[in-house]
Design a protein around this motif. Structure first.
Motif, mmCIF file in Angstrom:
data_model
loop_
_atom_site.group_PDB
_atom_site.id
_atom_site.type_symbol
_atom_site.label_atom_id
_atom_site.label_comp_id
_atom_site.label_asym_id
_atom_site.label_seq_id
_atom_site.Cartn_x
_atom_site.Cartn_y
_atom_site.Cartn_z
ATOM 1 N N TYR A 154 -11.925 -7.226 -48.150
ATOM 2 C CA TYR A 154 -10.878 -7.940 -48.270
ATOM 3 C C TYR A 154 -11.102 -9.311 -47.890
ATOM 4 O O TYR A 154 -10.692 -10.468 -48.871
ATOM 5 N N ASP A 155 -11.564 -9.435 -46.585
ATOM 6 C CA ASP A 155 -11.998 -10.747 -46.213
ATOM 7 C C ASP A 155 -12.949 -11.409 -46.830
ATOM 8 O O ASP A 155 -12.810 -12.835 -46.941
ATOM 9 N N LEU A 156 -14.091 -10.898 -47.427
ATOM 10 C CA LEU A 156 -15.033 -11.520 -48.256
ATOM 11 C C LEU A 156 -14.523 -12.161 -49.261
ATOM 12 O O LEU A 156 -14.758 -13.074 -49.904
ATOM 13 N N SER A 157 -13.551 -11.237 -50.088
ATOM 14 C CA SER A 157 -12.968 -11.875 -51.274
ATOM 15 C C SER A 157 -11.963 -12.681 -51.046
ATOM 16 O O SER A 157 -11.472 -13.521 -51.998
ATOM 17 N N THR A 158 -11.124 -12.858 -49.854
ATOM 18 C CA THR A 158 -10.108 -13.821 -49.667
ATOM 19 C C THR A 158 -10.287 -15.088 -49.188
ATOM 20 O O THR A 158 -9.933 -16.164 -49.663
ATOM 21 N N PHE A 159 -11.365 -15.043 -48.149
ATOM 22 C CA PHE A 159 -11.823 -15.944 -47.395
ATOM 23 C C PHE A 159 -13.108 -16.609 -47.713
ATOM 24 O O PHE A 159 -14.094 -16.140 -47.077
ATOM 25 N N PRO A 160 -13.375 -17.572 -48.527
ATOM 26 C CA PRO A 160 -14.811 -17.741 -48.455
ATOM 27 C C PRO A 160 -15.376 -18.790 -47.371
ATOM 28 O O PRO A 160 -16.387 -18.814 -47.083
ATOM 29 N N GLU A 161 -14.186 -19.445 -46.493
ATOM 30 C CA GLU A 161 -14.707 -20.066 -45.421
ATOM 31 C C GLU A 161 -15.035 -19.403 -44.067
ATOM 32 O O GLU A 161 -14.599 -18.197 -44.009
#
Length: 523
Positions: free
Chosen positions: A395-402
């Protein structure tokens, strides 16, 4: 008080701190808050004017044992002078009351239409440092305009469904009025705004109105969103009895930020206390008649936070964030950062489930049943996803590119509390030195300056809350034997980052002197 023509001679500045107390439903304690705020400021040696703006139900005079006002003020010619002459001195030095005309069935001429702005200007020109206005119940144009004009607008509610519902309605009415005034010179966009209101068919939540206007005119929606982000109201919850009552202000603050887009900042709560109605029957303000009661201390802390807010430098208005178009992230749903631990996520989920529970007091009238169910499902999704390492990473990789964690609006600090802590810390730097004598009141002030509750210290030190409260209140008869009291003082001093030896020595000296005066010995 002196008239406006005497300001130059007296050297007293005109009002620079305008506090309005309102928020909708009657009987929730607006007069209690307004009266005691004014008393607190006057007790600091400041010239204060307390204004009764409830033309249909004036009652502030009764809190001081004064006669009711009978005549309507005229502000057309010499308005400031007329108001200054109408001020009535109270039993509190430095505090004057401007009563409303008693038994009026509607606002007087001076509070209607264009005269209202002249009335407000005349009030601001009075020779006082603090102007406290009780706007009365309801969401009339007068009540809303006074709240919009204030430096610190305060809404008062109680932990009951009708009062919470009325508070939310007042915020919606306040935003509608604010936006109407912002568009008064723009006939085209004003007509679009009114059409959007009509199509929504009810007094809308600010964010719903912004989204509606976005379909009509992008510039108009951006203006509406800027007005929403700039709107800030302080909230006081009165008559609290249990833990959930005390937390209601914090819950409502977070909900309004998320679902309305405006600022409702928790200012504090006032515990249920029979002393309040006793002092009303005695025709005396609570802070004068019973200043050591729990409700009086709650009011003092609220007043101190208002004082801190008025003294803090506001600076430039922060940049308006973009209009939210996407669903909040799962982290924002729980109100945690991207780096939150599993334990932090569990605690946040438990808190949010309590806020969004079916029948929750905080969500009364704010969400439809369908919206509440959707919010509960979103909480469950956030909890399940963020506690599963594999799903959380995906989820984090898909939601937060930064790569860097981002701060979330859901974790914003309370402005009033932050301002209070800064003010207390500055005061303590001047008060505490190698020869300072530590009283219970000073220990309480140090604790509050660190943002600590008594329960926090009790949990860490395992000292009973009742003993810590007795130390701060200097209820010496309720303290245990000397050996235990000395140990409690040492542990308390460590939590407050003070010298344990100095705290023990000076506090116990006060204790011995007090008991000796009563003919008792410390054992």
């Amino acid at each position: 008080m002196t008239s406006g023509n005497d300001q130059r001679e007296t050297g007293v500045k005109s009002v620079g701190r305008f506090i309005a107390v309102g928020g909708g439903r009657g009987g929730v304690g607006k007069s209690l808050v307004a009266v005691n705020l004014a008393v607190y400021f006057a007790q600091l040696g400041k010239p204060v004017v307390l204004v009764d703006a409830d033309a249909a139900g004036s009652n502030l005079h009764a809190h001081f044992g004064l006669k009711a006002g009978r005549s309507e003020l005229e502000v057309e010619d010499g308005g400031q002078g007329n108001i200054a002459k109408a001020l009535v001195p109270t039993s509190v030095p430095g505090l004057s009351l401007l009563p409303a005309a008693h038994d009026a069935v509607s606002p007087g001429l001076s509070l209607r239409a264009g005269r209202k702005m002249r009335w407000l200007a005349a009030l601001r020109a009075l020779p006082a440092e603090y102007l406290v206005v009780d706007v009365g119940p309801g969401q009339s144009d007068l009540a809303v305009d006074v709240m919009l004009a204030a430096d610190v607008p305060i809404a008062v509610t109680v932990p009951e469904p009708p009062a919470v519902e009325t508070t939310y309605r007042f915020l919606r009415a306040m935003f509608r009025r604010r936006l109407r005034r912002a568009l008064v010179r723009d006939k085209l966009r004003s007509s679009l705004f009114e059409r959007g209101l009509a199509e929504l068919g009810a007094l809308p939540a600010p964010i719903d109105l912004v989204n509606k206007l976005a379909k009509m005119d992008k510039t108009l929606s951006e203006l509406a969103w800027a007005e929403a982000c700039a709107m800030r109201v302080q909230l006081v919850v009165n008559q609290t009895r249990v833990r959930t009552d005390a937390e209601l202000g914090s819950w409502m603050s977070g909900l309004v930020s998320r679902h309305y887009g405006v600022g409702l900042d928790e200012l504090g709560h006032i515990e249920q206390d029979d002393t309040v109605w006793i002092t009303v029957r005695r025709n005396k303000p609570l802070l004068v008649d019973s200043p050591t009661t729990k409700s009086a201390r709650n009011l003092e802390r609220i007043a101190r936070r208002v004082l801190a807010l008025t003294a803090s430098k506001t600076g430039d208005r922060p940049a308006t964030p973009a209009i939210p178009v996407d669903e909040p992230t799962l982290h924002a749903v729980l109100g945690v950062t991207r780096t939150a631990s599993d334990e932090e996520i569990r605690r946040a989920y438990k808190r949010q489930r309590e806020i969004y529970a079916t029948g929750s007091l905080a969500t009364v009238s704010l969400l439809t049943e369908k919206q509440l169910v959707a919010a509960q499902r979103k909480l469950d999704e956030a909890y399940d996803t963020l506690l599963d390492p594999v799903r959380r990473r995906a989820y984090d990789l898909s939601t937060f590119p930064e790569p860097e964690p981002m701060a979330l609006a859901a974790t914003a600090t309370r402005p009033a509390l932050a301002a209070e802590l800064i003010m207390l810390q500055e005061e303590l730097q001047r008060e505490i030195g190698p020869d300072t004598e530590f009283s219970g009141g000073l220990l309480r002030k140090v604790r509050e300056s660190l943002g600590l509750d008594i329960d926090d210290i009790s949990d860490k030190t395992k000292i009973a809350r009742s003993h810590l409260q007795a130390i701060e209140d200097e209820r010496f008869d309720e303290l245990p034997a000397l050996v235990y009291t000395r140990g409690f003082l040492g542990e308390l001093a460590k939590q407050l980052r003070l010298d344990p030896m100095q705290v023990q020595r000076t506090y116990l000296r006060r204790l011995r002197e007090e008991l000796a005066a009563r003919g008792k010995e410390l054992v």
